[in-house]
Design a protein around this motif. Structure first.
Motif, PDB file in Angstrom:
ATOM      1  N   MET A   1       0.784  -1.471   0.025  1.00 18.75           N
ATOM      2  CA  MET A   1      -0.068   0.424   0.391  1.00 18.75           C
ATOM      3  C   MET A   1       0.505   1.044  -0.008  1.00 18.75           C
ATOM      4  O   MET A   1       2.055   1.121   0.721  1.00 18.75           O
ATOM      5  CB  MET A   1      -0.995   0.169   1.080  1.00 18.75           C
ATOM      6  CG  MET A   1      -1.085   0.912   1.581  1.00 18.75           C
ATOM      7  SD  MET A   1      -3.133   0.567   2.626  1.00 18.75           S
ATOM      8  CE  MET A   1      -4.392   0.851   1.876  1.00 18.75           C
ATOM      9  N   THR A   2       0.552   1.938  -0.836  1.00 18.80           N
ATOM     10  CA  THR A   2       1.770   3.463  -0.538  1.00 18.80           C
ATOM     11  C   THR A   2       0.807   4.291   0.046  1.00 18.80           C
ATOM     12  O   THR A   2      -0.389   4.405   0.446  1.00 18.80           O
ATOM     13  CB  THR A   2       1.382   3.945  -2.544  1.00 18.80           C
ATOM     14  OG1 THR A   2       0.137   4.780  -2.577  1.00 18.80           O
ATOM     15  CG2 THR A   2       1.915   3.176  -3.627  1.00 18.80           C
ATOM     16  N   LYS A   3       1.506   5.163  -0.155  1.00 16.85           N
ATOM     17  CA  LYS A   3       1.805   6.978   0.819  1.00 16.85           C
ATOM     18  C   LYS A   3      -0.159   7.438   0.419  1.00 16.85           C
ATOM     19  O   LYS A   3      -1.133   7.522   0.827  1.00 16.85           O
ATOM     20  CB  LYS A   3       2.462   7.745   0.755  1.00 16.85           C
ATOM     21  CG  LYS A   3       2.003   8.734   2.074  1.00 16.85           C
ATOM     22  CD  LYS A   3       3.145   8.977   2.509  1.00 16.85           C
ATOM     23  CE  LYS A   3       3.775  10.664   1.185  1.00 16.85           C
ATOM     24  NZ  LYS A   3       4.624  11.023   2.213  1.00 16.85           N
ATOM     25  N   ALA A   4      -0.387   7.249  -0.773  1.00 14.65           N
ATOM     26  CA  ALA A   4      -1.486   7.609  -1.731  1.00 14.65           C
ATOM     27  C   ALA A   4      -2.642   7.129  -1.182  1.00 14.65           C
ATOM     28  O   ALA A   4      -3.692   7.726  -0.361  1.00 14.65           O
ATOM     29  CB  ALA A   4      -1.096   8.268  -3.094  1.00 14.65           C
ATOM     30  N   GLU A   5      -2.513   5.928  -0.793  1.00 11.71           N
ATOM     31  CA  GLU A   5      -4.064   4.696  -0.965  1.00 11.71           C
ATOM     32  C   GLU A   5      -4.134   4.812   0.811  1.00 11.71           C
ATOM     33  O   GLU A   5      -5.191   5.046   0.690  1.00 11.71           O
ATOM     34  CB  GLU A   5      -2.796   3.453  -1.282  1.00 11.71           C
ATOM     35  CG  GLU A   5      -2.687   3.397  -2.752  1.00 11.71           C
ATOM     36  CD  GLU A   5      -2.200   1.762  -2.708  1.00 11.71           C
ATOM     37  OE1 GLU A   5      -2.712   1.456  -3.920  1.00 11.71           O
ATOM     38  OE2 GLU A   5      -1.740   1.117  -2.245  1.00 11.71           O
ATOM     39  N   ILE A  10      -7.880   6.569   3.991  1.00 10.35           N
ATOM     40  CA  ILE A  10      -8.285   7.818   6.117  1.00 10.35           C
ATOM     41  C   ILE A  10      -8.707   8.624   5.185  1.00 10.35           C
ATOM     42  O   ILE A  10      -9.845   9.168   6.646  1.00 10.35           O
ATOM     43  CB  ILE A  10      -6.660   7.978   6.276  1.00 10.35           C
ATOM     44  CG1 ILE A  10      -6.067   6.764   6.795  1.00 10.35           C
ATOM     45  CG2 ILE A  10      -7.377   8.827   7.454  1.00 10.35           C
ATOM     46  CD1 ILE A  10      -4.659   7.734   7.569  1.00 10.35           C
ATOM     47  N   ALA A  11      -9.023   9.329   4.366  1.00 12.34           N
ATOM     48  CA  ALA A  11     -10.259  10.337   3.984  1.00 12.34           C
ATOM     49  C   ALA A  11     -11.534   9.950   3.754  1.00 12.34           C
ATOM     50  O   ALA A  11     -12.561  10.232   3.768  1.00 12.34           O
ATOM     51  CB  ALA A  11      -9.371  10.874   2.703  1.00 12.34           C
ATOM     52  N   SER A  12     -11.738   8.668   3.408  1.00 12.88           N
ATOM     53  CA  SER A  12     -12.945   7.515   3.440  1.00 12.88           C
ATOM     54  C   SER A  12     -13.557   7.768   4.194  1.00 12.88           C
ATOM     55  O   SER A  12     -14.185   7.116   4.406  1.00 12.88           O
ATOM     56  CB  SER A  12     -12.510   7.029   1.900  1.00 12.88           C
ATOM     57  OG  SER A  12     -11.645   5.482   2.262  1.00 12.88           O
ATOM     58  N   LYS A  13     -12.419   6.821   5.128  1.00 12.21           N
ATOM     59  CA  LYS A  13     -13.090   6.109   6.293  1.00 12.21           C
ATOM     60  C   LYS A  13     -13.822   7.466   7.333  1.00 12.21           C
ATOM     61  O   LYS A  13     -14.618   7.490   8.163  1.00 12.21           O
ATOM     62  CB  LYS A  13     -12.316   5.363   6.817  1.00 12.21           C
ATOM     63  CG  LYS A  13     -12.034   4.288   6.434  1.00 12.21           C
ATOM     64  CD  LYS A  13     -10.861   2.807   7.036  1.00 12.21           C
ATOM     65  CE  LYS A  13     -10.733   1.688   6.231  1.00 12.21           C
ATOM     66  NZ  LYS A  13     -10.053   0.844   6.267  1.00 12.21           N
ATOM     67  N   THR A  14     -13.139   8.554   7.305  1.00 13.20           N
ATOM     68  CA  THR A  14     -13.178   9.615   8.355  1.00 13.20           C
ATOM     69  C   THR A  14     -13.905  10.695   7.705  1.00 13.20           C
ATOM     70  O   THR A  14     -14.168  11.429   8.227  1.00 13.20           O
ATOM     71  CB  THR A  14     -11.607   9.953   9.205  1.00 13.20           C
ATOM     72  OG1 THR A  14     -11.633  10.969   7.692  1.00 13.20           O
ATOM     73  CG2 THR A  14     -11.144   9.368   9.413  1.00 13.20           C
ATOM     74  N   GLY A  15     -14.065  10.847   6.407  1.00 13.30           N
ATOM     75  CA  GLY A  15     -15.010  11.892   6.441  1.00 13.30           C
ATOM     76  C   GLY A  15     -14.039  12.792   5.600  1.00 13.30           C
ATOM     77  O   GLY A  15     -14.525  14.081   6.107  1.00 13.30           O
ATOM     78  N   ILE A  16     -12.735  13.141   6.259  1.00 13.10           N
ATOM     79  CA  ILE A  16     -12.259  14.528   6.630  1.00 13.10           C
ATOM     80  C   ILE A  16     -11.397  14.238   4.955  1.00 13.10           C
ATOM     81  O   ILE A  16     -11.352  13.850   4.311  1.00 13.10           O
ATOM     82  CB  ILE A  16     -11.104  13.725   7.278  1.00 13.10           C
ATOM     83  CG1 ILE A  16     -11.372  13.732   8.854  1.00 13.10           C
ATOM     84  CG2 ILE A  16      -9.531  15.156   6.879  1.00 13.10           C
ATOM     85  CD1 ILE A  16     -10.236  13.733   9.979  1.00 13.10           C
ATOM     86  N   LYS A  18      -9.038  15.016   1.407  1.00 15.28           N
ATOM     87  CA  LYS A  18      -8.085  13.897   1.017  1.00 15.28           C
ATOM     88  C   LYS A  18      -6.737  15.046   1.448  1.00 15.28           C
ATOM     89  O   LYS A  18      -5.496  14.832   2.696  1.00 15.28           O
ATOM     90  CB  LYS A  18      -7.592  13.828   0.389  1.00 15.28           C
ATOM     91  CG  LYS A  18      -8.513  12.785   0.088  1.00 15.28           C
ATOM     92  CD  LYS A  18      -8.004  11.712  -1.606  1.00 15.28           C
ATOM     93  CE  LYS A  18      -7.256  11.645  -2.330  1.00 15.28           C
ATOM     94  NZ  LYS A  18      -7.203  10.984  -3.617  1.00 15.28           N
ATOM     95  N   VAL A  19      -6.983  16.240   1.538  1.00 10.60           N
ATOM     96  CA  VAL A  19      -5.906  17.305   1.479  1.00 10.60           C
ATOM     97  C   VAL A  19      -4.705  17.670   3.089  1.00 10.60           C
ATOM     98  O   VAL A  19      -4.235  17.611   3.505  1.00 10.60           O
ATOM     99  CB  VAL A  19      -6.256  18.767   0.763  1.00 10.60           C
ATOM    100  CG1 VAL A  19      -5.008  20.199   1.438  1.00 10.60           C
ATOM    101  CG2 VAL A  19      -6.298  19.146  -0.601  1.00 10.60           C
ATOM    102  N   ASP A  20      -6.120  17.155   4.083  1.00 14.24           N
ATOM    103  CA  ASP A  20      -6.101  17.557   5.659  1.00 14.24           C
ATOM    104  C   ASP A  20      -5.598  16.320   6.183  1.00 14.24           C
ATOM    105  O   ASP A  20      -5.003  16.205   6.937  1.00 14.24           O
ATOM    106  CB  ASP A  20      -8.207  18.449   6.296  1.00 14.24           C
ATOM    107  CG  ASP A  20      -7.930  19.547   5.979  1.00 14.24           C
ATOM    108  OD1 ASP A  20      -7.511  20.156   5.101  1.00 14.24           O
ATOM    109  OD2 ASP A  20      -9.703  18.974   5.549  1.00 14.24           O
ATOM    110  N   VAL A  21      -5.883  15.652   5.327  1.00 19.86           N
ATOM    111  CA  VAL A  21      -5.640  14.221   5.946  1.00 19.86           C
ATOM    112  C   VAL A  21      -3.693  14.216   5.348  1.00 19.86           C
ATOM    113  O   VAL A  21      -3.223  13.722   6.297  1.00 19.86           O
ATOM    114  CB  VAL A  21      -6.942  13.111   5.215  1.00 19.86           C
ATOM    115  CG1 VAL A  21      -5.602  11.386   5.337  1.00 19.86           C
ATOM    116  CG2 VAL A  21      -7.356  12.624   6.229  1.00 19.86           C
ATOM    117  N   GLN A  22      -3.824  14.456   3.861  1.00 18.38           N
ATOM    118  CA  GLN A  22      -2.515  14.741   4.082  1.00 18.38           C
ATOM    119  C   GLN A  22      -1.024  15.146   4.604  1.00 18.38           C
ATOM    120  O   GLN A  22       0.118  15.160   5.014  1.00 18.38           O
ATOM    121  CB  GLN A  22      -2.394  14.627   2.463  1.00 18.38           C
ATOM    122  CG  GLN A  22      -0.568  14.797   1.221  1.00 18.38           C
ATOM    123  CD  GLN A  22      -0.827  14.691   0.202  1.00 18.38           C
ATOM    124  OE1 GLN A  22      -1.979  15.077  -1.038  1.00 18.38           O
ATOM    125  NE2 GLN A  22       0.200  14.491  -0.561  1.00 18.38           N
TER     126      GLN A  22
END
Length: 99
Positions: A1-5, A10-16, A18-22
Motif C-alpha cells: 500500500m502506498t502513501k497515496a492509498e 483514511i479520507a474515505s473512512k473518516t470523511g476528512i 484528502k488535503v487535510d489527511v495528507q
C-alpha cells in the motif's frame, strides 16, 4: 500500500478532506524524522517504536581489492513493532488481501 492509498483510505473512512489527511500524515512523518535525527526514540502505544540504534565501529573487507575498510560508529533508524501489532499480523487473513 502506498502513501497515496493510505491517505485515500483514511479520507474515505473518516470523511476528512484528502488535503487535510495528507498534511496530517506528512506532519506525523516529519515529527518522527526530526525526533530521530535529534537522537530521540518515538513510541506509539499498540503500534510500535521508532528507535535510533547505534552501530559500533568495525573493520570490513573490500574483497575485490583485498583491503581493510574502517566503518566508523554510526546511527541507523529502526522500527520495533508492538506485541499486539505482531499478534494481529500473525492471526490476520493475508490470503484475502494479497492482490
Amino acid at each position: 500500500m502506498t502513501k497515496a492509498e493510505i491517505i485515500t483510505e483514511i479520507a474515505s473512512k473518516t470523511g476528512i478532506e484528502k488535503v487535510d489527511v495528507q498534511e496530517t500524515v506528512e506532519a506525523f512523518f516529519k515529527v518522527i524524522k526530526n525526533s530521530m535525527v535529534g537522537g530521540e526514540n518515538v513510541y506509539v502505544r499498540g503500534f510500535g517504536s521508532f528507535v535510533v540504534k547505534k552501530r559500533a565501529k568495525k573493520t570490513a573487507r573490500n574483497i575485490s581489492k583485498n583491503t581493510a575498510i574502517i566503518i566508523p560508529e554510526h546511527f541507523v533508524p529502526s522500527f520495533k513493532p508492538a506485541k499486539t501489532f505482531v499478534e494481529k499480523v500473525k492471526t490476520g487473513n493475508k490470503a484475502a488481501k494479497v492482490k
